[in-house]
Structure formats: structure tokens, C-alpha cells
Enzyme design. Structure first.
Site, PDB file in Angstrom:
ATOM      1  N   GLU A 262      42.563  40.466  44.891  1.00 53.56           N
ATOM      2  CA  GLU A 262      43.345  40.563  43.658  1.00 53.56           C
ATOM      3  C   GLU A 262      44.837  40.284  43.875  1.00 53.56           C
ATOM      4  O   GLU A 262      45.688  41.141  43.697  1.00 53.56           O
ATOM      5  CB  GLU A 262      43.125  41.919  42.992  1.00 53.56           C
ATOM      6  CG  GLU A 262      41.689  42.090  42.551  1.00 53.56           C
ATOM      7  CD  GLU A 262      41.425  43.343  41.729  1.00 53.56           C
ATOM      8  OE1 GLU A 262      42.322  44.202  41.597  1.00 53.56           O
ATOM      9  OE2 GLU A 262      40.295  43.456  41.210  1.00 53.56           O
TER      10      GLU A 262
ATOM     11  N   GLU B 117      33.357  40.984  43.290  1.00 54.98           N
ATOM     12  CA  GLU B 117      33.659  42.376  42.954  1.00 54.98           C
ATOM     13  C   GLU B 117      33.296  42.635  41.513  1.00 54.98           C
ATOM     14  O   GLU B 117      33.622  41.854  40.620  1.00 54.98           O
ATOM     15  CB  GLU B 117      35.148  42.669  43.164  1.00 54.98           C
ATOM     16  CG  GLU B 117      35.504  44.117  42.977  1.00 54.98           C
ATOM     17  CD  GLU B 117      36.977  44.397  43.212  1.00 54.98           C
ATOM     18  OE1 GLU B 117      37.550  45.174  42.416  1.00 54.98           O
ATOM     19  OE2 GLU B 117      37.555  43.852  44.174  1.00 54.98           O
TER      20      GLU B 117
END
Length: 190
Positions: free
Chosen positions: A78, A182
């Protein structure tokens, strides 16, 4: 490591493990802390970026000593969340251009020189960033040469239809796979 080795031993077929970093050590980050908003100090090609790339290799080396190998690593978990996360979250912020340059100048060459046949995945963030992120990274021939696929998270999937993100990215870069890396339920409390 014991749990990974147990899982690998129990599996009837080979397991493909991947790893994704949350943060570099504090001394390498612009904010001097593993937590909070910070980037790698300097710019791609410098001692901080080369050292961070070497951390990936040392990580793979150490796990290999325990007969645990990784099929893939991502350049950063991220990378844009690093701009929005709460101050206590460990992270490194990267723009698409910063990730491209890190892959092209540091991480890609380090992996290629290493004995590990580990794929490198880019993005590892929400698909809302596609296809822009892929255009920046994979649009660069040097970076694209090192990248096997695009890692994607699903939390903001309702905002961007798959045709505008996943399908568009696949059409632009059909030789690079797309992999959801994810996901969880209950992410949004409401």
C-alpha cells in the site's frame, strides 16, 4: 518459519508464498520513524534505495536457510496508503514514479543479480490506482523488464468497476499478470 514449514509439508502441491514490506528501518525514512508518513530518504539509485533493495535479498537469503522460498515479493505494501494512514501505522509512501524508479534502478537489478528466482510485483494497493499506476511503472521498459505482475487489493473495488481498472490494465499489459494479494471482510465498520 515453523508454521510455514508445516504448511508446506502438509500441502499436496507446492505453495507459492509472497512477501510484502510495510516499512524500511527508521534511519532510512524521511520522517525518522518506522511509523507514519515518510518516504525513503533520497532518490532511486542512492545509498538508501540500494540498501533497502538489499534488505529484500537478505530477507530471501535468511528464509532460504530454513528451506522457505518465496515465489514473489512486492515492492511495497500500500504505497499510497503511506500518505493517508494513521500516524502509528508502519509504512513507506511511494508515488507510481518513485516505485518505477526504485524498481528500475535498485530492486529489480538486486533481485536479478541474486540467486533467488522470485517474481517482483508492483503496486500492491487498491485497484482504484489502475491503470494509471501500471502505465507509469510498466510503461517504462527498464522497470517492466523486472516486473512479473500487478498486485491488487480489493477494499475500494465498489468505487471502480473492474472493466475500468483490471480489464483496462490487462489490455494495456497482457504479459503481466494481475493478482489479488490482500482482502478481508469487515474492513469498513459501516
Amino acid at each position: 518459519i515453523p508454521l510455514l514449514r508445516r504448511a508446506l509439508a502438509m500441502s499436496k502441491r507446492p505453495l507459492l508464498l509472497f512477501a510484502s514490506p510495510w516499512t524500511a528501518p527508521a534511519w532510512m525514512k524521511s520522517n525518522g520513524d518506522v511509523r507514519g508518513k515518510g518516504t525513503l530518504k533520497g532518490k532511486a539509485g542512492d545509498k538508501y534505495h540500494k540498501t533497502w533493495a538489499n534488505y529484500f535479498i537478505k530477507f530471501l537469503d535468511e528464509y532460504a536457510k530454513h528451506n522457505v522460498t518465496f515465489g514473489a515479493v512486492t515492492a511495497q505494501n500500500e504505497p499510497l496508503a503511506g500518505l493517508f494512514t494513521p500516524p502509528q501505522a508502519p509504512t513507506i509512501a511511494f508515488t507510481a514514479a518513485q516505485q518505477r524508479d526504485f524498481i528500475a534502478q535498485d530492486l529489480g537489478p538486486a533481485l536479478a543479480r541474486s540467486p533467488h528466482r522470485t517474481w517482483l510485483l508492483m503496486l500492491d494497493d487498491q485497484r482504484i490506482h489502475l491503470p494509471h499506476w501500471a502505465k507509469v511503472v510498466l510503461g517504462n521498459a527498464t522497470a517492466a523488464r523486472y516486473v512479473a505482475g500487478v498486485a491488487v487489493h480489493w477494499y475500494l473495488d465498489a468505487i471502480v468497476p473492474p472493466g475500468c481498472s483490471l480489464e483496462a490494465t490487462h489490455k494495456l499489459f497482457p504479459d503481466h499478470f494481475l493478482l489479488y494479494t490482500e482482502a478481508c471482510t469487515g474492513f469498513f465498520m459501516f
